[in-house]
Design a protein around this motif. Structure first.
Motif, mmCIF file in Angstrom:
data_model
loop_
_atom_site.group_PDB
_atom_site.id
_atom_site.type_symbol
_atom_site.label_atom_id
_atom_site.label_comp_id
_atom_site.label_asym_id
_atom_site.label_seq_id
_atom_site.Cartn_x
_atom_site.Cartn_y
_atom_site.Cartn_z
ATOM 1 N N SER A 1 -3.501 7.094 -5.258
ATOM 2 C CA SER A 1 -2.064 7.042 -5.019
ATOM 3 C C SER A 1 -1.460 5.709 -5.451
ATOM 4 N N ASP A 2 -2.201 4.632 -5.260
ATOM 5 C CA ASP A 2 -1.678 3.288 -5.507
ATOM 6 C C ASP A 2 -1.609 2.906 -6.982
ATOM 7 N N ASN A 3 -2.276 3.637 -7.850
ATOM 8 C CA ASN A 3 -2.346 3.284 -9.268
ATOM 9 C C ASN A 3 -0.953 3.065 -9.863
ATOM 10 N N PRO A 4 -0.637 1.846 -10.295
ATOM 11 C CA PRO A 4 0.689 1.590 -10.858
ATOM 12 C C PRO A 4 0.822 1.993 -12.325
ATOM 13 N N ARG B 1 0.831 -1.187 0.000
ATOM 14 C CA ARG B 1 0.000 0.000 0.000
ATOM 15 C C ARG B 1 0.868 1.239 0.000
ATOM 16 N N GLY B 2 0.430 2.281 -0.745
ATOM 17 C CA GLY B 2 1.172 3.531 -0.779
ATOM 18 C C GLY B 2 2.376 3.439 -1.700
ATOM 19 N N GLY B 3 3.249 4.388 -1.592
ATOM 20 C CA GLY B 3 4.479 4.359 -2.370
ATOM 21 C C GLY B 3 4.430 5.223 -3.616
ATOM 22 N N TRP B 4 3.214 5.666 -4.005
ATOM 23 C CA TRP B 4 3.080 6.565 -5.142
ATOM 24 C C TRP B 4 2.641 7.927 -4.622
ATOM 25 N N LEU B 5 2.918 8.950 -5.383
ATOM 26 C CA LEU B 5 2.524 10.284 -4.974
ATOM 27 C C LEU B 5 1.015 10.357 -4.833
ATOM 28 N N ALA B 6 0.541 10.758 -3.662
ATOM 29 C CA ALA B 6 -0.900 10.817 -3.404
ATOM 30 C C ALA B 6 -1.537 11.911 -4.242
ATOM 31 N N PHE C 1 -6.189 -3.107 -10.381
ATOM 32 C CA PHE C 1 -5.936 -2.113 -11.425
ATOM 33 C C PHE C 1 -5.731 -2.853 -12.743
ATOM 34 N N LEU C 2 -6.471 -2.433 -13.767
ATOM 35 C CA LEU C 2 -6.425 -3.076 -15.073
ATOM 36 C C LEU C 2 -5.976 -2.062 -16.117
ATOM 37 N N HIS C 3 -4.871 -2.380 -16.808
ATOM 38 C CA HIS C 3 -4.341 -1.511 -17.856
ATOM 39 C C HIS C 3 -4.595 -2.163 -19.202
ATOM 40 N N THR C 4 -5.346 -1.478 -20.063
ATOM 41 C CA THR C 4 -5.705 -2.013 -21.383
ATOM 42 C C THR C 4 -5.231 -1.030 -22.453
ATOM 43 N N PRO C 5 -3.953 -1.062 -22.813
ATOM 44 C CA PRO C 5 -3.395 -0.066 -23.742
ATOM 45 C C PRO C 5 -3.987 -0.107 -25.133
ATOM 46 N N ASP C 6 -4.672 -1.195 -25.505
ATOM 47 C CA ASP C 6 -5.320 -1.278 -26.819
ATOM 48 C C ASP C 6 -6.817 -0.985 -26.737
ATOM 49 N N GLY C 7 -7.280 -0.532 -25.565
ATOM 50 C CA GLY C 7 -8.685 -0.195 -25.399
ATOM 51 C C GLY C 7 -9.430 -1.234 -24.585
ATOM 52 N N TYR C 8 -10.269 -0.769 -23.687
ATOM 53 C CA TYR C 8 -11.020 -1.668 -22.812
ATOM 54 C C TYR C 8 -11.990 -2.535 -23.599
ATOM 55 N N GLY C 9 -12.625 -1.937 -24.612
ATOM 56 C CA GLY C 9 -13.605 -2.673 -25.403
ATOM 57 C C GLY C 9 -13.009 -3.804 -26.216
ATOM 58 N N ARG D 1 -24.443 -5.812 -5.695
ATOM 59 C CA ARG D 1 -23.207 -5.644 -4.942
ATOM 60 C C ARG D 1 -22.927 -4.166 -4.770
ATOM 61 N N VAL D 2 -22.611 -3.753 -3.567
ATOM 62 C CA VAL D 2 -22.240 -2.373 -3.272
ATOM 63 C C VAL D 2 -20.876 -2.376 -2.592
ATOM 64 N N VAL D 3 -19.979 -1.553 -3.075
ATOM 65 C CA VAL D 3 -18.680 -1.364 -2.439
ATOM 66 C C VAL D 3 -18.613 0.076 -1.961
ATOM 67 N N VAL D 4 -18.278 0.264 -0.704
ATOM 68 C CA VAL D 4 -18.168 1.601 -0.124
ATOM 69 C C VAL D 4 -16.711 1.879 0.215
ATOM 70 N N LEU D 5 -16.258 3.070 -0.154
ATOM 71 C CA LEU D 5 -14.926 3.532 0.204
ATOM 72 C C LEU D 5 -15.038 4.863 0.934
ATOM 73 N N SER D 6 -14.229 5.031 1.957
ATOM 74 C CA SER D 6 -14.145 6.341 2.576
ATOM 75 C C SER D 6 -13.395 7.274 1.627
ATOM 76 N N ARG D 7 -13.505 8.542 1.895
ATOM 77 C CA ARG D 7 -12.800 9.523 1.069
ATOM 78 C C ARG D 7 -11.288 9.267 1.111
ATOM 79 N N ALA D 8 -10.789 8.903 2.287
ATOM 80 C CA ALA D 8 -9.363 8.609 2.426
ATOM 81 C C ALA D 8 -8.984 7.358 1.640
ATOM 82 N N GLU D 9 -9.855 6.347 1.652
ATOM 83 C CA GLU D 9 -9.569 5.123 0.901
ATOM 84 C C GLU D 9 -9.540 5.394 -0.598
ATOM 85 N N LEU D 10 -10.437 6.248 -1.075
ATOM 86 C CA LEU D 10 -10.453 6.582 -2.498
ATOM 87 C C LEU D 10 -9.178 7.329 -2.879
ATOM 88 N N ALA D 11 -8.741 8.242 -2.036
ATOM 89 C CA ALA D 11 -7.489 8.950 -2.304
ATOM 90 C C ALA D 11 -6.314 7.983 -2.317
#
Length: 212
Positions: free
Chosen positions: A115-118, A10-15, A169-177, A101-111
């Motif tokens: 930050s975590d996005n690789p 967790r963490g390690g990237w600029l928030a 995190f899912l990276h699709t450089p050729d497009g998600y579709g 299905r419902v997923v809840v994140l606090s504002r801090a968790e969303l931030a």
């Protein structure tokens, strides 16, 4: 051969965005899975806001039609996000007859997710998706994600998947579709069966709304 889906600390990237709880701003974001898609599970945003308000939450607003709700938690604001999500799931089923299905994140968790996005080097926000889970994926799900990534690579795909905490995190450089990996993750029994995905433009906008 594509390496298994990676798990980063967790963490390690600029928030990106504030993580404090300023007065008057939303404290939580609720993400609903599979509503208003292909004519099924139709839910009007005004009705959804009323359901959230009925649970004692305030400052309730929605963003687009895919089930993104911002709110300030009422009594019991210190409760875990999982408990808030369970309350919403029950209330939505009672109001609309839909088991969602419902997923809840606090504002801090969303931030923290921001930050975590690789894949922050990807300039197109529609080529990065965050799939949010109610809890951290277990070993079986991680192995399933890694297998899906390998199978997609064998078909020539360049997609990548990285698990950080309870977010994929899912990276699709050729497009998600056009993503073979996205299709495999969405299949019944796959990661998409329990998580709910948002593209990076939506994730960024939700945090901006929290900080507005």
């Amino acid at each position: 051969m594509t390496p298994p889906a990676r798990t980063l600390p967790r963490g390690g990237w600029l928030a990106a965005g504030r993580v404090g709880q300023d007065a008057g701003v939303p404290t939580h974001v609720a993400l609903l899975r599979g509503i208003n898609v292909g004519g099924s599970n139709k839910v009007a945003m005004a009705d959804l806001r009323d359901v959230v308000i009925s649970l004692g939450h305030t400052g309730v607003s929605t963003y687009i039609q895919s089930g993104n709700v911002l709110f300030t938690a009422g009594e019991g604001a210190a409760r875990a996000s999982s408990a808030l999500a369970a309350d919403l799931e029950r209330a939505i089923e009672q109001a609309f007859g839909l088991r969602l299905r419902v997923v809840v994140l606090s504002r801090a968790e969303l931030a923290q997710v921001m930050s975590d996005n690789p894949y922050q080097a990807e300039p197109n926000p529609k080529y990065v998706h965050a799939m949010f889970f109610p809890a951290e994926p277990d070993q079986e799900m991680r192995e399933s994600i890694a297998a899906a990534e390998r199978q997609a690579a064998e078909k020539g795909g360049r997609d990548e998947a990285t698990v950080v905490g309870r977010t994929l995190f899912l990276h699709t450089p050729d497009g998600y579709g056009r993503s073979e990996l996205a299709v495999r993750l969405a299949r019944s029994g796959g990661a998409g069966a329990t998580g709910t995905a948002r593209n990076w433009a939506t994730v960024t906008k939700l945090l901006a709304l929290c900080d507005a």
